[in-house]
Write a protein that holds these residues in place. Structure first.
Motif, PDB file in Angstrom:
ATOM      1  N   GLY A  52       0.832  -1.198   0.000  1.00 54.31           N
ATOM      2  CA  GLY A  52       0.000   0.000   0.000  1.00 54.31           C
ATOM      3  C   GLY A  52       0.867   1.249   0.000  1.00 54.31           C
ATOM      4  O   GLY A  52       0.732   2.124  -0.864  1.00 54.31           O
ATOM      5  N   LEU A  53       1.765   1.314   0.986  1.00 52.09           N
ATOM      6  CA  LEU A  53       2.603   2.509   1.118  1.00 52.09           C
ATOM      7  C   LEU A  53       3.958   2.175   1.724  1.00 52.09           C
ATOM      8  O   LEU A  53       4.055   1.376   2.660  1.00 52.09           O
ATOM      9  N   ARG A  55       7.106   4.761   2.975  1.00 51.90           N
ATOM     10  CA  ARG A  55       7.613   6.133   3.021  1.00 51.90           C
ATOM     11  C   ARG A  55       8.944   6.124   3.761  1.00 51.90           C
ATOM     12  O   ARG A  55       9.048   5.576   4.860  1.00 51.90           O
ATOM     13  N   ALA A 105       5.174   1.375  -9.739  1.00 44.84           N
ATOM     14  CA  ALA A 105       4.378   1.914  -8.631  1.00 44.84           C
ATOM     15  C   ALA A 105       4.105   3.397  -8.881  1.00 44.84           C
ATOM     16  O   ALA A 105       4.424   3.935  -9.937  1.00 44.84           O
ATOM     17  N   ARG A 106       3.494   4.037  -7.877  1.00 42.90           N
ATOM     18  CA  ARG A 106       3.369   5.502  -7.907  1.00 42.90           C
ATOM     19  C   ARG A 106       4.427   6.047  -6.961  1.00 42.90           C
ATOM     20  O   ARG A 106       4.320   5.903  -5.744  1.00 42.90           O
ATOM     21  N   ASP A 125       4.687   7.810 -12.238  1.00 46.99           N
ATOM     22  CA  ASP A 125       3.564   6.893 -12.087  1.00 46.99           C
ATOM     23  C   ASP A 125       3.668   5.829 -13.163  1.00 46.99           C
ATOM     24  O   ASP A 125       3.474   6.113 -14.342  1.00 46.99           O
ATOM     25  N   GLU A 144       7.997   8.587  -1.270  1.00 44.92           N
ATOM     26  CA  GLU A 144       6.783   7.808  -1.019  1.00 44.92           C
ATOM     27  C   GLU A 144       6.509   6.884  -2.190  1.00 44.92           C
ATOM     28  O   GLU A 144       6.552   7.306  -3.339  1.00 44.92           O
ATOM     29  N   ARG A 146       3.599   4.318  -3.471  1.00 39.65           N
ATOM     30  CA  ARG A 146       2.248   3.798  -3.239  1.00 39.65           C
ATOM     31  C   ARG A 146       1.898   2.751  -4.286  1.00 39.65           C
ATOM     32  O   ARG A 146       2.393   2.784  -5.400  1.00 39.65           O
ATOM     33  N   ASP A 147       1.033   1.840  -3.895  1.00 38.28           N
ATOM     34  CA  ASP A 147       0.485   0.832  -4.822  1.00 38.28           C
ATOM     35  C   ASP A 147       1.576   0.101  -5.586  1.00 38.28           C
ATOM     36  O   ASP A 147       1.532  -0.004  -6.827  1.00 38.28           O
TER      37      ASP A 147
END
Ligand SMILES: Nc1ncnc2c1ncn2[C@@H]1O[C@H](COP(=O)(O)OP(=O)(O)OP(=O)(O)O)[C@@H](O)[C@H]1O
Ligand SMILES: [Mg+2]
Length: 600
Positions: A52-53, A55, A105-106, A125, A144, A146-147
């Motif tokens: 999910g994440l 960071r 990922a993003r 992205d 970061e 994400r996904d």
């Protein structure tokens, strides 16, 4: 140094392959970047097992807008000055990590160099790069992700459970943190206690210990032997766990080469070889060793994830490591069982060697043999394992009972409070009481499990066992399965568990030791099978528990107890081997003994 695009010929010489295999690889790359940027504090936060994440925020040098824009391009790095791949002093060098992450990922990065008027951000992205934007960031760099793998659904399918991925991330953070005690680290996950490690002052032995305690546990620190040796330009220092601290997997074996934590198979093999059979077969010692050498002595450009290395002179490294570990272990007064049994064999094979006159009737044996002959009584009665079955137990209760008819004979003596010496009609039998009892407990546990369940005993006072967050969450996650095995555990804060019941068969056991070993077993099984404790894992956990319920060596037994153990062994399948594969007894035929004395 500014970020630059590497020329193609240099790119071609860099080990190519998949950089990002799972969330933990992303965490590793981002932390390494922060370390290379001179960070003194690195904060990691994850959610959903990192899928999910992820960071990672650092207080390092930061990037200028130009560098930031170039950094996400392939083969762009600030870490290679010329084209020399043989002298790498930074953790990164390929310029591959950020673009690899951005491709699947993003990815968003905010960064600010010291003294810059403002921070800038960039996003990638699934490989599409945005323009630079101003951002709000006081210092350093904040990345970061994400996904992860949303752009590569096939990869996503191979991910293990959230818990397994989180555990892999925690493992990586610990490994890097151990290698860099001068940096403060934190790991925050949504579902579990954070790891918080303050920066330690320089000076390996002192600072190392405080961080070592946090990562390998206080038990390790108490039983760790200092290791320090060098040969030429290569040196090793750190701590080696006593052989008795062995674990079922290599997760507690930390090897750091020039500040880089590695899980290099040959190197792990060398460390295990140094312990020889001081550590039982299949088990791993606990270790934290730092190898330091000039950069040209080690090639880190071997594996796309930089987890393996190649030494210019592997033999020198191997012998340095083995020598250093043997010295440390030797200084602790622990003799290798291998050399011990070798000496015995030599003595048996060469009867010309003087052997002190020593009759079996002399109650006090020579130096090293503490007790020889039956003990007066045991400190604490040994619980019989077998249901009393009259016929056998009844007539084997005295030291004089004949071994007639019994394959393992009649107990005649106990040696070193560890070995039972028994006599059959035609042989001498030596039984390792701990190994034998362990096997019996294990078989008994298995039998109960298959026949209506393992009976539990309520602890008088529920015991709170402090572990690390990893172990605690594994145990709590497997609570239902463990209950079937007779172990009742509940969550107790973030890094402890409350134990209410243990299997009745274990008697009084060291609950903390039991729990931490079972947690290690779970960690290992989970690696292999994902989330659930499957049949094999169940067996493994049972065998771990059996070890804790066994009469340890060093326990004085009565003749009755010894004979009862022998009769139990005869009735129990597989009793010839303990759960670690070592024999539980050996038999010396009378005929062979006679040959040794040249009577035949
Ligand atoms: N946290 C950071 N702080 C400052 N600069 C960074 C940071 N992360 C990345 N950079 C810059 O971005 C560049 C590219 O990073 P990336 O991780 O992709 O490659 P690398 O570290 O050079 O090599 P490798 O692929 O082996 O990790 C780095 O060379 C560095 O200049
Ligand atoms: Mg990097």
């Amino acid at each position: 140094m500014p970020v630059r695009q590497l020329p193609q010929d240099l790119v071609n010489r860099i080990a190519a392959g998949e950089v990002v295999e799972r969330p933990a690889s992303v965490v590793k790359e981002l932390i390494e970047n922060a370390i290379d940027a001179g960070a003194r504090r690195i904060d990691v936060a994850i959610a959903g097992g990192g899928l999910g994440l992820i960071r990672v925020a650092d207080d390092g040098s930061g990037m200028t807008p130009d560098d930031l824009s170039l950094a996400v391009e392939r083969h762009a790095t600030s870490k290679l000055a010329g084209d020399d791949l043989s002298r790498i002093v930074t953790l990164g060098f390929r310029g591959e990590a950020l673009p690899s992450i951005g491709a699947v990922a993003r990815l968003s990065i905010q960064s600010r160099t010291a003294g810059a008027a403002e921070a800038f951000a960039i996003e990638v992205d699934a490989g599409r790069k945005s323009g630079l934007k101003p951002a709000a960031l006081a210092y350093g760099t904040r990345v970061e992700v994400r996904d992860l793998f949303y752009a590569t659904p096939a990869r996503l399918k191979f991910m293990k459970s959230e818990r397994v991925e989180t555990a892999a991330i925690a493992d990586i953070v610990k490994r890097v943190a151990l290698a860099h005690p001068e940096i403060a680290f934190s790991l925050v996950t949504r579902e579990r206690a954070a790891l918080r490690l303050e920066a330690c002052p320089p000076g390996l032995i002192d600072y190392g210990l405080s961080r070592l305690g946090r990562i390998l546990g206080e038990d390790f620190v108490q039983d760790a032997l200092p290791v320090r040796a060098s040969r030429g330009a290569i040196s090793v220092e750190g701590f080696a766990g006593l052989p008795t601290l062995h674990r079922p997997n290599g997760l507690q074996l930390y090897l750091i080469v020039n500040g880089r934590p590695v899980r290099d198979k040959p190197l792990v093999g060398t460390a295990r070889a140094a312990y020889g059979d001081l550590v039982p077969n299949g088990r791993y010692p606990m270790l934290a060793l730092f190898l330091t050498m000039p950069p040209e002595e080690v090639d880190v450009n071997v594996h796309p994830a930089k987890t393996e290395l190649r030494f210019r002179d592997p033999i020198a490294v191997r012998s340095l490591l083995i020598g250093a570990l043997r010295d440390a272990l030797g200084a602790a007064g622990h003799r290798a069982t291998a050399s011990l049994s070798q000496a015995v064999l030599e003595r048996v094979a060469r009867p010309d060697r003087p052997i002190p006159p020593q009759g079996f009737n002399q109650p006090q044996a020579q130096a090293g043999v503490r007790s020889f002959g039956f003990a007066d009584r045991a400190q604490e009665p040994l619980q019989p394992l077998a249901e009393p079955s009259g016929d056998t137990r009844g007539n084997a209760t005295t030291g004089d009972a004949l071994g007639a008819g019994y394959p393992l004979g009649a107990a005649r003596a106990q040696l070193q409070d560890t070995f039972i010496i028994a006599e059959t009609d035609d042989a001498l039998v030596i039984v390792d009481q701990h190994a034998a009892h362990e096997r019996l407990v294990y078989e008994r546990l298995k039998h109960s499990l298959a026949n209506g369940g393992i009976s539990r005993q309520l602890l008088l006072i529920p015991e709170v066992v402090e572990l690390d967050g990893e172990a605690a969450s594994l145990l709590v996650g497997a609570a239902a399965e463990l209950e079937r095995l007779g172990l009742l555990v509940e969550a107790f804060g973030a890094s402890a568990v409350l134990v209410r019941e243990v299997p009745g068969l274990l008697g009084t056991c060291n609950v903390k030791g039991l729990l931490s070993d079972v947690a290690s077993t779970l960690a290992e099984e989970e690696d292999a099978t994902g989330n659930r404790l499957l049949a094999e894992g169940l067996d493994h956990a049972l065998s771990t528990m059996a070890c804790h319920g066994s009469v340890r060596g060093g326990r004085r037994l009565t003749p009755e107890e010894m004979n009862a153990l022998l009769r139990d062994m005869e009735k129990t399948p597989f009793s010839g081997q303990c759960n670690h594969g070592r024999p539980t007894y050996i038999e010396l035929k009378l005929a062979d003994i006679e040959k040794l004395f040249q009577r035949r």
